[in-house]
Write an enzyme that holds these catalytic residues in place. Structure first.
Site, PDB file in Angstrom:
ATOM      1  CE  LYS A 142     -40.139-105.949  50.026  1.00 50.57           C
ATOM      2  NZ  LYS A 142     -41.307-105.576  50.833  1.00 50.57           N
ATOM      3  CG  PHE A 193     -44.912-105.601  56.315  1.00 50.52           C
ATOM      4  CD1 PHE A 193     -44.502-105.193  57.574  1.00 50.52           C
ATOM      5  CD2 PHE A 193     -44.157-105.217  55.213  1.00 50.52           C
ATOM      6  CE1 PHE A 193     -43.358-104.423  57.728  1.00 50.52           C
ATOM      7  CE2 PHE A 193     -43.002-104.443  55.373  1.00 50.52           C
ATOM      8  CZ  PHE A 193     -42.608-104.051  56.634  1.00 50.52           C
ATOM      9  CG  ASP A 197     -48.743-102.954  50.165  1.00 48.97           C
ATOM     10  OD1 ASP A 197     -47.915-103.039  49.242  1.00 48.97           O
ATOM     11  OD2 ASP A 197     -48.417-102.809  51.363  1.00 48.97           O
TER      12      ASP A 197
END
Ligand SMILES: *Cc1c(COP(=O)(O)O)cnc(C)c1O
Length: 397
Positions: A248, A134, A219
């Site tokens: 995040k 993702f 990532d």
């Protein structure tokens, strides 16, 4: 206040939400419109590094809001300089580009890799990514993601993202051709259900990248900033990536993201990359406060102690109910169940009284835990006790 008093119709419908309006949060606790409290093991989706409304963040926001909020990215500002220095000092990277979301940071990483391919590899542009990975919800990052169907949903999307399998080096090697410029993955696949890439796989990817002159991109939007028990997850594999993205946890709850690269990869020319809000001092000041909290003596030791406690507690529950164990790194963990009652447990947890519990089931047979990194031992015990009762309750019904 009753939920029926709120008119939510002006909000665009993008997902099904429970009939709850959250009005305040403190540490590991949230409170809804009716005054009911919830122990939060979702924390804004692994975002609230220091819990809800951390005092350090409040202080940084308040102080910076009196000084300067946005001079424009065409000028330097102090907090972004300070945060970039901290991030490069703590990692193998030399330079930082700030962004506002993980998807945007990953778009930047994709652009940087393609530019590097134009400069150094005769226009090679393909980036090998992983099935079930993702990387975000922009067109390019949806194409880069390995969620089934995501490369076609808003077709035509962005081409050039062949998919390999995590922890299968041969599946990566087979995809490499003269148009390949990079390999990109999450050190732990988060949305896929907390699936760690093995150290051997990470090291194998680095070697493969070196052999074929490819960039190695991590990532770390979900795994970075202490989530996995070290400041960055790649550090646990003893590899040196070329590019890393963060979001995040880096802002502890405010919109902040970053693209980091080693000097030899920093090939953007003026005009290639930008963004009106990027590196604004208000968010960067919060990033500095979050970083300093994570880097404080003893902080990461306590993350690892809590991770051990959570892992052992989940393993005990798994044994008790005949489940399939638990996995993860640091405070990004999942309980692997023997059947698909994840969503039922999540709902029953929210409905507990007097206090609810917020959990996440990324797959039917999986519960994911992403508490604040400063969650207390007592809060983990409370969650484990509640979860034990919930599993028994849902399975009896
Ligand atoms: C959440 C996430 C993203 C997307 O970040 P946004 O801030 O939602 O755009 C990208 N990559 C990973 C690994 C993520 O977990």
């Amino acid at each position: 206040m009753e939920f029926s008093q709120f008119n939510t119709n002006a909000l665009m419908e993008i997902t099904s939400r429970p009939d709850l309006v959250f009005v305040r949060g403190q540490g590991s606790w949230l409170e809804d419109h009716a005054g009911k409290r919830y122990l939060d093991f979702v924390q804004g989706w692994a975002v609230n590094t220091l819990g809800h409304c951390a005092p350090e963040m409040q202080k940084a926001l308040l102080e910076q809001s009196k000084l300067l909020m946005n001079p424009s990215p065409a000028f330097y500002n102090l907090p972004s300089i300070e945060l970039a220095e901290r991030l490069t000092g703590a990692s193998v990277f030399d330079r930082v580009f700030f962004a506002n979301s993980g998807g945007e940071a990953n778009e930047g990483a994709i652009k940087l890799a393609r530019k590097w391919g134009q400069v150094n590899k005769k226009g090679a542009y393909k980036i090998i990514t992983m099935n079930h990975g993702f990387h975000g919800r922009t067109l390019a990052t949806m194409s880069a993601s390995g969620k089934p169907g995501w490369d076609k949903m808003f077709a035509p999307q962005v081409e050039g993202f062949p998919k390999a399998e995590i922890n299968d080096l041969e599946s990566v090697r087979k995809l490499i051709d003269d148009q390949t410029v990079a390999i990109m993955l999450e050190p732990v696949q988060g949305e896929a259900g907390v699936i760690p890439a093995s150290k051997e796989f990470m090291q194998g990817l680095r070697k493969l990248a070196d052999e074929h002159k490819l960039l190695f991109i991590v990532d770390e939007v979900q795994t970075g900033m202490g989530r996995t028990g070290t400041m960055f997850a790649y550090q646990q594999s003893d590899v040196v990536p070329d590019i890393m993205t963060l979001a995040k946890g880096i802002g502890g709850g405010v919109p902040l993201a970053a693209l980091l690269a080693r000097q030899e990869v920093c090939v953007f020319s003026h005009g290639d990359q930008g963004g009106t809000y990027n590196g604004n001092p208000l968010m960067a000041a919060v990033g500095v406060a979050v970083f300093d909290a994570l880097a404080a003596p003893g902080f990461m030791e306590s993350v690892n102690a809590r991770a051990k406690q959570l892992s052992e507690g989940l393993l005990a529950l798994s044994a008790k109910y005949g489940m399939k164990g638990e996995r993860g790194m640091g405070l990004l963990r999942a309980l692997v169940m023997d059947r698909d009652d994840g969503p039922a447990i999540v709902e029953a947890a929210r409905n507990l009284s007097p206090n609810g519990l917020l959990l996440n089931a990324p797959r039917g047979n999986l519960l994911r835990f992403m508490p604040a990194l400063n969650v207390t031992a007592e809060e983990i015990d409370t969650m484990l006790t509640q979860l034990d009762g919930l599993i028994a309750q849902v399975r009896k019904a």
